[in-house]
Design an enzyme around this catalytic site. Sequence first.
Site, PDB file in Angstrom:
ATOM      1  N   HIS A 505       1.624 -13.421 -24.396  1.00  0.00           N
ATOM      2  CA  HIS A 505       1.750 -11.960 -24.467  1.00  0.00           C
ATOM      3  C   HIS A 505       1.281 -11.317 -23.151  1.00  0.00           C
ATOM      4  O   HIS A 505       2.008 -10.539 -22.529  1.00  0.00           O
ATOM      5  CB  HIS A 505       0.908 -11.451 -25.648  1.00  0.00           C
ATOM      6  CG  HIS A 505       0.829  -9.958 -25.789  1.00  0.00           C
ATOM      7  ND1 HIS A 505       1.445  -9.281 -26.804  1.00  0.00           N
ATOM      8  CD2 HIS A 505       0.190  -9.014 -25.053  1.00  0.00           C
ATOM      9  CE1 HIS A 505       1.203  -7.982 -26.686  1.00  0.00           C
ATOM     10  NE2 HIS A 505       0.435  -7.794 -25.619  1.00  0.00           N
ATOM     11  N   GLU A 506       0.081 -11.672 -22.726  1.00  0.00           N
ATOM     12  CA  GLU A 506      -0.453 -11.078 -21.491  1.00  0.00           C
ATOM     13  C   GLU A 506       0.369 -11.500 -20.281  1.00  0.00           C
ATOM     14  O   GLU A 506       0.551 -10.727 -19.338  1.00  0.00           O
ATOM     15  CB  GLU A 506      -1.932 -11.445 -21.304  1.00  0.00           C
ATOM     16  CG  GLU A 506      -2.859 -10.930 -22.403  1.00  0.00           C
ATOM     17  CD  GLU A 506      -2.748  -9.437 -22.657  1.00  0.00           C
ATOM     18  OE1 GLU A 506      -2.385  -8.692 -21.724  1.00  0.00           O
ATOM     19  OE2 GLU A 506      -2.995  -9.008 -23.801  1.00  0.00           O
ATOM     20  N   HIS A 509       3.141  -9.065 -19.951  1.00  0.00           N
ATOM     21  CA  HIS A 509       2.743  -7.859 -19.204  1.00  0.00           C
ATOM     22  C   HIS A 509       2.678  -8.196 -17.709  1.00  0.00           C
ATOM     23  O   HIS A 509       3.082  -7.411 -16.858  1.00  0.00           O
ATOM     24  CB  HIS A 509       1.359  -7.377 -19.641  1.00  0.00           C
ATOM     25  CG  HIS A 509       1.306  -6.672 -20.971  1.00  0.00           C
ATOM     26  ND1 HIS A 509       2.094  -5.588 -21.265  1.00  0.00           N
ATOM     27  CD2 HIS A 509       0.527  -6.882 -22.068  1.00  0.00           C
ATOM     28  CE1 HIS A 509       1.796  -5.151 -22.498  1.00  0.00           C
ATOM     29  NE2 HIS A 509       0.855  -5.929 -22.999  1.00  0.00           N
ATOM     30  N   HIS A 512       6.034  -8.361 -16.134  1.00  0.00           N
ATOM     31  CA  HIS A 512       6.570  -6.998 -16.044  1.00  0.00           C
ATOM     32  C   HIS A 512       6.054  -6.319 -14.770  1.00  0.00           C
ATOM     33  O   HIS A 512       6.763  -5.558 -14.116  1.00  0.00           O
ATOM     34  CB  HIS A 512       6.144  -6.210 -17.290  1.00  0.00           C
ATOM     35  CG  HIS A 512       6.936  -4.963 -17.546  1.00  0.00           C
ATOM     36  ND1 HIS A 512       6.463  -3.950 -18.341  1.00  0.00           N
ATOM     37  CD2 HIS A 512       8.146  -4.558 -17.121  1.00  0.00           C
ATOM     38  CE1 HIS A 512       7.362  -2.975 -18.396  1.00  0.00           C
ATOM     39  NE2 HIS A 512       8.390  -3.319 -17.658  1.00  0.00           N
TER      40      HIS A 512
HETATM   41 ZN    ZN Z   1      -0.091  -5.929 -24.892  1.00  0.00          ZN
END
Ligand code: ZN
Length: 720
Positions: A505-506, A509, A512
């Site tokens: 998940h991180e 980010h 991104h």
């Molecule tokens: Zn998040």
Amino acid sequence: MKLKQLATLLSATAILAACSGSDEASTSANQESGDLPDMTVTDSELAGNPFLEEWDTPFGVPPFAEIEDSHFLPAFKKGVLELRAEIDAIVNNPEPPTFVNTILALEKAGSTVSQVRYTFYPLVGTELNDELRQLQQEIGPMWSRETDAITFNDELFKRVQAVYEQRESLDLGEQEARLLELTHRRFVRAGAGLTDDVKAEVADINSRLSVLTTQFAQNLLASTKAFTIELTDEADTAGLSEDFKASIWDDEKQAWVLGLNRSVYETFMTQSENRELRKRLFDGYTNRSNSGEYDNSPLLIEVAQLRAKRAELMGYASHAHYQLDVRMAKTPQGAEDFLLRVWEPGLAQAKQERADMQALIGDEFTFEGHDWWHYSEKLRAQRFNLDENQLKPYFELGAVTDGAFEMAKRLFNVTLEEIEVPVWNDVVTAYEIKDEEGEHLGVFMMDMFARDSKRGGAWMNSYRPTSNIEGERIRPIVTNNMNLSKPPEGSPALMRFSEVETLFHEFGHGLHGLLTQIDYPTFSGVDGPRDYTEFPAQILEHWTSQPLMLELYARHYETGEVIPTDLVERLLAAANHNQGFATTEYVAASLLDLRWHMLSSEEASKITDAKAFEEKILDEYGLIDEIEPRYRSQYFSHTFAGGYSAGYYAYLWSEILDADGFNAFLEAEDIFDPETAGRLKKWIYEAGGLREADELYREFRGKDPSIDPLLEGRGFATGS
Ligand SMILES: [Zn+2]
């Protein structure tokens, strides 16, 4: 060459970490520019300050060893003075306003203060000490006043407005047009276009809200701390695991001490065999800030009233209308309709779960709210026979990290290679990320282990955003942070499966931030509408449990054996256990948040009893007595003290996107399908905030998102 660090000055979220940002319209007291604090700083105070020198480090990584806590404040002041001079120069430019002399000049202003802030805030998250804490209290309000003075600067706004009005005839490129639009939007949403009288009223409301929301948070902290249960009789610890008992043991008191920290609360509610004690802890948790000295009711009513009033002054029907205007959901009704589509099947399933647990209990007693965690765990153990300790040897940190990097390579044609650069702590590892041509894309750093100076949770941060202005191409420095327990020297760091999902998940980010091809910091990074920004992170979690991925990374740390299929199957089957409860408590809180902020100022002014209002709302939706909303209004700090007002629904909204988005790969029957991955890269990871979020999503997916994959993912029938 000193790398000029650019950043978006006017965005409240610019520097805050993904996963925990703030999108409050303005949380600070506004002041007229005449009241701005004195920033005078002498040459001797600035002597030897690394923020005023070139950073002769690989990739311009901050020279952490040379930066001392005492360097931040003088450099910050110097940077603010530079910024004020730059703003004055824009305002006093005798030439008529143009894109270059106004919008671009604003984007470029404040490079020194940006560099200070982009170094300071990540360190506050990982290396906090008394000096940094003190500095944070000093710098935060000063910076808010500084940015408020910019957005309320009439002459500056007139120039921005003049350029904006010419936008059709300026022949700007797509990115430049977007920069103009977003810059103008930020001024307008802060209230720059209002008359002086209304502006003054908005400023007063902002100032009062800042006091109320701070008080709300402090009351909650105080009432949370005030409640403890001390256990001195070993018999009262029946059911508790040895490591949990060790973690709550207090040497001084010679007792096991239960507080209201969420993880202590959930662990005790799950493990304890003592129904009376579970009820006492449950009551303590749900009655925080509910009455007496730390009662938050009057505060939250006033917050709701003031937000409604401010929204009306800005020309919106309610605070929710104001907030959602720039989000994917667009309107409060759109968000509520969405929540109700998940609410109905979630509540139906929760009722079934309640019946299953009553059946397990038999007729000994009637199941109540404080029984939920305990009996749900009993049911899970019975149904799935799953022990987390069986799984952990297959998820070693190094192998999991390599797996995430391999996924990035297969999806996006990027490679990550370990490099030696300055770091803020010895446990940090650093990597250079390159595209398929070997071109440098950025620096990625991982800080994975818990320590006393580090805040809890997991988050992504940036030490430097991307920019590419007037030929100066600056690539990002991005970090991922987690709080894994550091194993003894020489032992492997083994992860729970939920931690593996968090790492992916991180990393989402992180990508991104790292892959962006946007030139302007205002929209080059992970900032974006609250109900969109979790999407690029959440979608990567889907890869963690795919058989093809597991083969790549889930290998026993000693034997190298791939995780057995039956273990994976039990893990996945158990994932939807108790989903009715989880969905219901979350959606109930989201609806509460939304309804508090859908009030007009007239409606809000009539509310005198927060609990009665809350009960009325929850009854309307049919919440069952055995489930509490994830947060009651009195302790809902996301919405009354944090940045999630009318936005708590956003986590679930992002789940529509990630579930539907991952389906594109399933439809292609290849989790690395190059064409789908290419569109995902181009329109999501490289595109920052180039267009409105729903447009970006449509470009990637070729259609609007469907809610069905989310419902299926949670184990609910879709009925369509
Ligand atoms: Zn998040």
